[in-house]
Design a protein around this motif. Structure first.
Motif, short mmCIF file in Angstrom:
data_model
loop_
_atom_site.label_atom_id
_atom_site.label_comp_id
_atom_site.label_asym_id
_atom_site.label_seq_id
_atom_site.Cartn_x
_atom_site.Cartn_y
_atom_site.Cartn_z
N GLU A 128 -92.41 -24.54 3.92
CA GLU A 128 -91.16 -23.61 3.99
C GLU A 128 -91.43 -22.60 2.53
O GLU A 128 -91.12 -21.47 2.81
N LEU A 131 -93.82 -20.10 3.38
CA LEU A 131 -93.10 -19.07 4.40
C LEU A 131 -92.16 -17.90 3.69
O LEU A 131 -92.15 -16.82 3.69
N ILE A 132 -91.45 -18.58 2.70
CA ILE A 132 -90.37 -17.80 1.82
C ILE A 132 -91.17 -16.63 1.26
O ILE A 132 -90.78 -15.58 1.17
N MET A 134 -94.09 -15.71 1.60
CA MET A 134 -94.90 -14.65 2.60
C MET A 134 -93.86 -13.71 3.03
O MET A 134 -94.02 -12.34 3.04
N GLN A 135 -92.53 -14.14 3.34
CA GLN A 135 -91.60 -13.03 3.72
C GLN A 135 -91.18 -11.95 2.41
O GLN A 135 -91.08 -10.94 2.84
N ARG A 137 -93.31 -11.15 0.37
CA ARG A 137 -94.69 -10.12 0.19
C ARG A 137 -94.35 -9.14 1.34
O ARG A 137 -94.76 -7.91 1.08
N PHE A 138 -93.99 -9.37 2.67
CA PHE A 138 -93.93 -8.68 3.61
C PHE A 138 -92.96 -7.68 3.17
O PHE A 138 -93.22 -6.63 3.67
N ASP A 139 -91.83 -8.04 2.82
CA ASP A 139 -90.73 -6.97 2.50
C ASP A 139 -91.35 -6.06 1.52
O ASP A 139 -91.00 -4.83 1.59
N LEU A 141 -94.22 -5.16 1.08
CA LEU A 141 -95.46 -4.26 1.26
C LEU A 141 -94.53 -3.20 2.51
O LEU A 141 -94.86 -2.06 2.52
N HIS A 142 -93.64 -3.61 2.96
CA HIS A 142 -92.65 -2.75 3.69
C HIS A 142 -91.92 -1.54 3.08
O HIS A 142 -92.06 -0.43 3.35
N LEU B 131 -95.01 -19.55 9.82
CA LEU B 131 -95.88 -18.89 8.91
C LEU B 131 -97.13 -18.24 9.30
O LEU B 131 -97.65 -17.39 8.96
N MET B 134 -96.09 -14.94 10.83
CA MET B 134 -95.53 -13.92 9.59
C MET B 134 -97.24 -13.45 9.16
O MET B 134 -97.02 -12.14 8.98
#
Lengths: 187, 187
Positions: A128, A131-132, A134-135, A137-139, A141-142, B131, B134
DNA sequence: CGCCGAGTTGAACTGAATCAAGAAACGTGG
DNA sequence: CCACGTTTCTTGATTCAGTTCAACTCGGCG
């Protein structure tokens, strides 16, 4: 070894039995700088807890060496995707400094998850938190510019700027070495 | 309801007791198109399994409406981060079509995870697959061009192109509506 | 020394964003 | 059922962040 249990205690408390079971399968490993812990393109059967030192997860994209993740003291290193799925992944792992690691085998973890509910919970909570992250980092990068991402890194992990060569930092941030050099240049 | 158990059976088998316990806390909900299931900026206390229909997870970035995720039949909808962490998140969820959902409350799941090892395992495996997805999406955003990402979407979920307005698809792909329109234009 | 990889600097290029109009589709009330 | 206003989509011109390619600098180290 105690560092490992310190780190995971932030997620859940383990009873003595679970703890002993985990301790029994953990293996301490010293790896000098430049050690290839997981070869790119293979299955990642081991997850490493970094007790001392520094590692990076990386892969090749059209001959370019891309740093995907950097693991400092107190965090985990490995190809999450491969470790979890059991499939090969292009990501490999190597040490960037002389390091002391705790190695946990996928199979051992699977087994302990099945036999110890507490370990299963720990695994869930660890994934978990992965995943958080990762989210997050995704944001970034976005929406964040290259300079903003670099600024954030400087704030959150200033030591990395000194410990990791510029080229690796650049690909970790999703930019070219030239761009990172320029960002540094202004101020 | 059976669709839900079909879907999760890909991850792990539940014994009759765990299954019954889960069934007892699931709540079927019909939501017409445009229903706000989770308000942006709030805690997401519920995860929805989409039995029929279509939902999107979205948020506002500088007044722009960004679609973060699209959930079709057989998948889950919600702010993963908020649902898992318990903290508020800017992400909200709304239906894009008349939908039938199975609602699972965070608290119920937490409780069942504690009391039923099998449910804990299920939760772990679900988060793991989240994950992995993602990571995949992260890599795409990193390296695929706008046109490549669109092409992939067309291949993998061609129905979405018809069911979701262009603007939402665009922000889901991380590009502007204009750019997506142009990509469509050529060929 | 002189080479070699790592980092810097410069100039030209490019994918996509932004700004700005239009055109098409859509649904709501008269 | 049509007219009107609103939202959605398209098209064009311009700008910009970041890439690419290329040359040059610097700090080891054999």
């Amino acid at each position: 070894m105690p560092e490992f249990f310190d780190a995971i205690s932030r997620f859940t408390a383990l009873g003595p039995e679970s703890r002993a079971a985990l301790e029994a399968v953990l293996e301490t490993r010293d790896a000098p700088r430049g050690t290839m812990l997981v070869r790119p393109g293979s299955v990642c059967p081991t997850i490493y807890f970094v007790e001392k030192g520094l590692t990076r997860t990386f892969y090749y994209k059209d001959d370019r060496d891309i740093t995907d993740w950097i693991s400092t003291e107190g965090s985990f290193a490995g190809s999450m995707v491969s470790f979890l799925s059991g499939y090969p992944d292009r990501r490999g792992v190597e040490t960037l400094e002389d390091s002391t690691l705790q190695a946990l085998q996928r199979e051992d973890l699977q087994r302990l998850c099945a036999s110890h509910h507490e370990v299963e919970r720990l695994a869930r909570l660890l994934v978990e938190s992965g995943l958080i992250q990762m989210q997050q980092r995704f944001d970034d990068l976005h929406f964040a510019t290259a300079a903003e991402r670099y600024g954030k890194l400087v704030q959150e992990q200033p030591d990395l700027i000194r410990r990791v060569p510029l080229g690796m930092l650049a690909s970790y941030l999703g930019i070219t070495p030239e761009t990172l050099s320029r960002i540094r240049g202004r101020r």
